[in-house]
Design a protein around this motif. Structure first.
Motif, mmCIF file in Angstrom:
data_model
loop_
_atom_site.group_PDB
_atom_site.id
_atom_site.type_symbol
_atom_site.label_atom_id
_atom_site.label_comp_id
_atom_site.label_asym_id
_atom_site.label_seq_id
_atom_site.Cartn_x
_atom_site.Cartn_y
_atom_site.Cartn_z
ATOM 1 N N ILE A 93 5.393 1.218 -1.960
ATOM 2 C CA ILE A 93 5.339 2.250 -0.919
ATOM 3 C C ILE A 93 5.364 3.625 -1.570
ATOM 4 O O ILE A 93 6.186 3.891 -2.447
ATOM 5 C CB ILE A 93 6.523 2.114 0.058
ATOM 6 N N ALA A 94 4.459 4.459 -1.132
ATOM 7 C CA ALA A 94 4.391 5.828 -1.654
ATOM 8 C C ALA A 94 4.355 6.806 -0.490
ATOM 9 O O ALA A 94 3.727 6.541 0.538
ATOM 10 C CB ALA A 94 3.146 6.000 -2.521
ATOM 11 N N GLY A 95 5.058 7.920 -0.642
ATOM 12 C CA GLY A 95 5.066 8.961 0.387
ATOM 13 C C GLY A 95 4.077 10.064 0.056
ATOM 14 O O GLY A 95 3.769 10.311 -1.118
ATOM 15 N N PHE A 96 3.575 10.723 1.094
ATOM 16 C CA PHE A 96 2.607 11.799 0.912
ATOM 17 C C PHE A 96 3.153 13.101 1.495
ATOM 18 O O PHE A 96 4.068 13.093 2.312
ATOM 19 C CB PHE A 96 1.277 11.431 1.583
ATOM 20 N N SER A 97 2.576 14.190 1.099
ATOM 21 C CA SER A 97 3.040 15.501 1.569
ATOM 22 C C SER A 97 2.887 15.651 3.071
ATOM 23 O O SER A 97 3.581 16.443 3.707
ATOM 24 C CB SER A 97 2.267 16.620 0.854
ATOM 25 N N SER A 98 1.980 14.869 3.674
ATOM 26 C CA SER A 98 1.763 14.921 5.119
ATOM 27 C C SER A 98 2.905 14.271 5.882
ATOM 28 O O SER A 98 2.999 14.396 7.103
ATOM 29 C CB SER A 98 0.455 14.202 5.478
ATOM 30 N N GLY A 99 3.758 13.539 5.165
ATOM 31 C CA GLY A 99 4.850 12.823 5.810
ATOM 32 C C GLY A 99 4.569 11.344 5.988
ATOM 33 O O GLY A 99 5.456 10.571 6.323
ATOM 34 N N HIS A 100 3.323 10.944 5.750
ATOM 35 C CA HIS A 100 2.940 9.536 5.881
ATOM 36 C C HIS A 100 3.382 8.745 4.663
ATOM 37 O O HIS A 100 3.268 9.212 3.530
ATOM 38 C CB HIS A 100 1.423 9.417 6.033
ATOM 39 N N SER A 101 3.916 7.555 4.898
ATOM 40 C CA SER A 101 4.250 6.636 3.817
ATOM 41 C C SER A 101 3.333 5.428 3.928
ATOM 42 O O SER A 101 3.244 4.815 4.997
ATOM 43 C CB SER A 101 5.713 6.180 3.910
ATOM 44 N N GLY A 102 2.653 5.101 2.854
ATOM 45 C CA GLY A 102 1.700 3.997 2.888
ATOM 46 C C GLY A 102 2.021 2.932 1.872
ATOM 47 O O GLY A 102 2.683 3.194 0.864
ATOM 48 N N VAL A 103 1.562 1.724 2.166
ATOM 49 C CA VAL A 103 1.671 0.632 1.197
ATOM 50 C C VAL A 103 0.450 0.727 0.299
ATOM 51 O O VAL A 103 -0.683 0.597 0.764
ATOM 52 C CB VAL A 103 1.725 -0.737 1.893
ATOM 53 N N MET A 104 0.703 0.974 -0.978
ATOM 54 C CA MET A 104 -0.378 1.258 -1.903
ATOM 55 C C MET A 104 -0.449 0.236 -3.035
ATOM 56 O O MET A 104 0.504 -0.506 -3.293
ATOM 57 C CB MET A 104 -0.186 2.653 -2.523
ATOM 58 N N THR A 105 -1.575 0.209 -3.688
ATOM 59 C CA THR A 105 -1.726 -0.559 -4.915
ATOM 60 C C THR A 105 -2.688 0.202 -5.824
ATOM 61 O O THR A 105 -3.513 0.997 -5.351
ATOM 62 C CB THR A 105 -2.263 -1.976 -4.630
ATOM 63 N N ARG A 106 -2.524 -0.008 -7.108
ATOM 64 C CA ARG A 106 -3.441 0.644 -8.055
ATOM 65 C C ARG A 106 -4.678 -0.234 -8.213
ATOM 66 O O ARG A 106 -4.588 -1.467 -8.153
ATOM 67 C CB ARG A 106 -2.754 0.869 -9.393
ATOM 68 N N ILE A 107 -5.808 0.377 -8.439
ATOM 69 C CA ILE A 107 -7.039 -0.400 -8.563
ATOM 70 C C ILE A 107 -7.329 -0.764 -10.021
ATOM 71 O O ILE A 107 -8.286 -1.472 -10.305
ATOM 72 C CB ILE A 107 -8.235 0.362 -7.947
ATOM 73 N N SER A 108 -6.470 -0.266 -10.926
ATOM 74 C CA SER A 108 -6.612 -0.609 -12.345
ATOM 75 C C SER A 108 -5.245 -0.456 -13.004
ATOM 76 O O SER A 108 -4.247 -0.193 -12.334
ATOM 77 C CB SER A 108 -7.648 0.305 -13.011
ATOM 78 N N ALA A 109 -5.208 -0.592 -14.317
ATOM 79 C CA ALA A 109 -3.944 -0.434 -15.050
ATOM 80 C C ALA A 109 -3.513 1.029 -15.102
ATOM 81 O O ALA A 109 -2.370 1.331 -15.436
ATOM 82 C CB ALA A 109 -4.097 -0.989 -16.459
ATOM 83 N N ARG A 110 -4.411 1.926 -14.774
ATOM 84 C CA ARG A 110 -4.087 3.354 -14.785
ATOM 85 C C ARG A 110 -3.230 3.740 -13.581
ATOM 86 O O ARG A 110 -3.201 3.050 -12.570
ATOM 87 C CB ARG A 110 -5.374 4.187 -14.785
ATOM 88 N N ARG A 111 -2.533 4.852 -13.724
ATOM 89 C CA ARG A 111 -1.632 5.317 -12.658
ATOM 90 C C ARG A 111 -2.406 5.702 -11.401
ATOM 91 O O ARG A 111 -1.956 5.468 -10.280
ATOM 92 C CB ARG A 111 -0.824 6.518 -13.183
#
Length: 201
Positions: free
Chosen positions: A136-154
């Motif tokens: 879970i990552a939060g955004f400046s807009s206030g939205h928190s989303g369930v995220m995943t990386r699409i590669s080994a990069r950040r």
């Protein structure tokens, strides 16, 4: 997108006019009032039934629904639900917190070993497995989303989504319940409106 029409057929119209007798010219008024009450009931039932079956709030369901009321010029009401896939975070996610940073200057990262998510209540919560793992990552807009990386990069990140509201409404149990409530309300309101007009004359 899903459309749900509420209207009467010619046989029902003839029956209404017969019951009204000399006041049959007021049949359109009966229909407009009854159809619009049934449409409002269907809208309420839609948000309630979807929220009962899925881990989604009634508010998020209602946001997608547009009600076009009947008029004497158009004896039909229409419910339209339109919208794309909904962020998975709008459903049920556990734990519902993101990565925590502790220690000196927040250098120590504490992340849940695995997140679980649930969309349809009958399916329960399921682990979000895969690599890279979801978080879970939060955004400046206030939205928190369930995220995943699409590669080994950040970066970049990809947000995970659940189904769209129209797809949830199309569930057989949900649509059957909506149709039942709309039909019963329409029949009751037609009788009530006919009685109101006959009493007033």
């Amino acid at each position: 997108m899903i459309n749900f029409d509420i209207q009467v057929n010619e046989e029902q119209l003839n029956d209404i006019e017969k019951k009204l007798g000399n006041l049959k010219s007021k049949a359109p008024i009966v229909l407009v009032r009854a159809i619009n009450r049934a449409a409002a009931k269907a809208r309420t039932e839609t948000k309630r039934e979807v929220a009962n079956k899925y881990y989604i709030s009634q508010e998020n369901v209602l946001k997608t629904i547009r009600l076009t009321k009947a008029s004497t010029a158009n004896l039909s009401a229409q419910l339209t639900s339109k919208g794309g896939p909904i962020a998975l975070s709008k459903f049920k996610v556990s734990p519902d917190r993101g990565v925590k940073w502790t220690g000196k200057k927040g250098k120590k990262k504490i992340s849940p070993s695995v997140y679980k998510a649930g969309v349809e209540k009958s399916g329960g919560m399921k682990p979000l497995s895969g690599s890279p793992k979801a978080f879970i990552a939060g955004f400046s807009s206030g939205h928190s989303g369930v995220m995943t990386r699409i590669s080994a990069r950040r970066l970049p990140l990809k947000q995970l989504y659940g189904p769209a509201v129209p797809s949830m409404i199309k569930n057989d149990e949900v649509i059957e319940r909506i149709q039942k409530e709309a039909t019963e309300t329409l029949e009751k309101r037609i009788d009530a409106e006919i009685n109101n007009i006959l009493q007033r004359g």
